[in-house]
Design a protein around this motif. Structure first.
Motif, short mmCIF file in Angstrom:
data_model
loop_
_atom_site.label_atom_id
_atom_site.label_comp_id
_atom_site.label_asym_id
_atom_site.label_seq_id
_atom_site.Cartn_x
_atom_site.Cartn_y
_atom_site.Cartn_z
N GLU A 1 33.30 31.65 36.85
CA GLU A 1 34.78 31.61 37.24
C GLU A 1 35.61 31.55 35.90
N THR A 2 35.40 30.75 34.90
CA THR A 2 36.08 30.68 33.67
C THR A 2 36.18 31.98 33.06
N GLU A 3 35.02 32.65 33.06
CA GLU A 3 35.08 34.18 32.16
C GLU A 3 35.68 35.07 32.95
N LEU A 4 35.66 35.02 34.32
CA LEU A 4 36.31 36.11 35.16
C LEU A 4 38.06 35.88 35.01
N GLU A 5 38.14 34.72 34.94
CA GLU A 5 39.56 34.03 34.88
C GLU A 5 40.17 34.71 33.36
N LEU A 6 39.55 34.38 32.55
CA LEU A 6 39.98 34.91 31.12
C LEU A 6 39.89 36.37 30.92
N LEU A 7 39.05 37.12 31.75
CA LEU A 7 39.05 38.40 31.67
C LEU A 7 40.43 39.05 32.46
N GLU A 8 40.75 38.43 33.46
CA GLU A 8 41.93 38.74 34.16
C GLU A 8 43.20 38.56 33.35
N ALA A 9 43.21 37.69 32.53
CA ALA A 9 44.47 37.32 31.58
C ALA A 9 44.37 38.18 30.59
N MET A 10 43.36 38.76 30.02
CA MET A 10 43.29 39.73 28.91
C MET A 10 43.50 41.19 29.50
N TYR A 11 43.27 41.51 30.63
CA TYR A 11 43.47 42.81 31.35
C TYR A 11 43.86 42.83 32.80
N PRO A 12 45.16 42.19 32.61
CA PRO A 12 45.93 42.02 34.00
C PRO A 12 45.49 43.57 35.09
N ASP A 13 45.01 43.04 36.17
CA ASP A 13 45.03 44.22 37.34
C ASP A 13 44.05 45.30 36.97
N GLN A 14 43.16 45.06 35.95
CA GLN A 14 42.05 45.83 35.34
C GLN A 14 40.80 45.49 35.84
N THR A 15 40.51 44.32 36.36
CA THR A 15 39.36 43.80 36.78
C THR A 15 38.94 43.29 37.99
N SER A 16 37.90 43.38 38.82
CA SER A 16 37.88 43.03 39.95
C SER A 16 36.07 42.56 40.06
N TYR A 17 35.96 41.42 41.10
CA TYR A 17 34.52 40.91 40.96
C TYR A 17 34.09 40.68 42.69
N SER A 18 32.99 41.19 43.13
CA SER A 18 32.57 40.99 44.38
C SER A 18 31.29 39.97 44.37
N THR A 19 31.61 38.65 45.01
CA THR A 19 30.50 37.72 45.09
C THR A 19 29.47 38.06 45.92
N LYS A 20 29.63 39.00 46.82
CA LYS A 20 28.61 39.41 47.65
C LYS A 20 27.63 40.20 46.98
N SER A 21 28.34 41.39 46.37
CA SER A 21 27.37 42.27 45.71
C SER A 21 27.07 41.90 44.09
N ARG A 22 27.78 40.94 43.71
CA ARG A 22 27.74 40.37 42.21
C ARG A 22 28.06 41.92 41.18
N GLU A 23 28.96 42.53 41.71
CA GLU A 23 29.35 43.65 41.00
C GLU A 23 30.64 43.42 40.22
N PHE A 24 30.81 43.67 39.05
CA PHE A 24 32.09 43.30 38.30
C PHE A 24 32.66 44.85 37.98
N ARG A 25 33.90 45.09 38.31
CA ARG A 25 34.38 46.42 37.93
C ARG A 25 35.60 46.23 36.87
N PHE A 26 35.67 47.29 35.98
CA PHE A 26 36.72 47.23 34.92
C PHE A 26 37.30 48.73 34.96
N SER A 27 38.67 48.65 34.88
CA SER A 27 39.25 50.11 34.91
C SER A 27 40.22 50.28 33.82
#
Length: 242
Positions: free
Chosen positions: A10-36
């Motif tokens: 969670e900490t890592e994902l929050e940091l990435l969201e701060a670094m790349y606003p609106d460019q990252t997403s994560y699905s807990t169900k599929s455990r897939e992380f997406r960067f655009s």
């Protein structure tokens, strides 16, 4: 999963969201992380045990033209030599961005070559680039940055060592591309082309590439001749100050 793992992730994902606003997403169900990145995208699948154990797998990667660059992405990640048990998403994103930049540079060079071969034009085209580095400390890299290939007119620009490192080069397109590719081939923690235009910049010191010590000196050095104000604005936007 242990109680600690969700907190680390969670900490890592929050940091990435701060670094790349609106460019990252994560699905807990599929455990897939997406960067655009504009129209380019990267999708990773995270192991159940990540980040405590296991590393993300590249399951999809496309560049701005929607070309499949999954194999390039996997090779770039492999070259990182990631350590099992450590957070890796930021490093993988940086590697993906370098793949995109490398492909864009190659496509630009191919397009330029095709135009030249088609038209038979003899005039040279100009190019200016601004490169952001995580840091520039190594003496050999600093010397290399100050020594572009010889050309007429010569490549001119400014370099700033330290954190972050800044490189600005302006000159004949083919020579600037060659110099940038030579530098990019070195080992960098982060090497990002923040500005790339077919134009010639002028510098307060005149011709050649000069090293300065501070960001303020960089700003002062690019405020030359009539386009100095425009060059300053473009530089500040490129490095995220304005």
């Amino acid at each position: 999963m242990s109680d600690q793992e969700p907190s680390r992730l969670e900490t890592e994902l929050e940091l990435l969201e701060a670094m790349y606003p609106d460019q990252t997403s994560y699905s807990t169900k599929s455990r897939e992380f997406r960067f655009s990145d504009a129209t380019a995208s990267l999708t990773l699948r995270l192991p159940e045990t990540y980040p405590e154990a296991g590393l993300p797998d590249v399951i999809s990667a496309t560049d701005a033209a929607k070309t499949d660059v999954r194999n390039q992405g996997r090779s770039a990640v492999k070259e990182l030599g990631l350590v099992d048990g450590e957070e890796a998403l930021d490093a993988i994103i940086a590697a993906f961005q370098q793949v995109l930049e490398s492909n864009a540079t190659q496509q630009s060079a191919q397009l330029s070559s095709a135009k030249h071969n088609t038209s038979g034009a003899t005039h040279h085209e100009d190019k200016t680039v601004i490169i952001w580095l995580h840091h520039l400390l190594n003496t050999n890299k600093r010397k290399l940055a100050l020594s572009p290939p010889p050309s007429s007119p010569p490549v001119s620009g400014l370099t700033k060592p330290g954190y972050p490192g800044i490189l600005i080069f302006s000159g004949p397109l083919s020579v600037v591309n060659e110099h940038v590719n030579t530098l990019k081939a070195q080992n960098w923690q982060a090497f990002q082309v923040r500005y790339e235009e077919d134009e010639m910049w002028h510098f307060a010191h005149g011709v050649g590439v000069r090293e300065v010590e501070t960001m303020a000196e960089v700003v002062k050095g690019i405020q030359a001749e009539e386009q100095g104000k425009k060059q300053k604005e473009e530089f500040l936007k490129a490095v995220g100050i304005k």
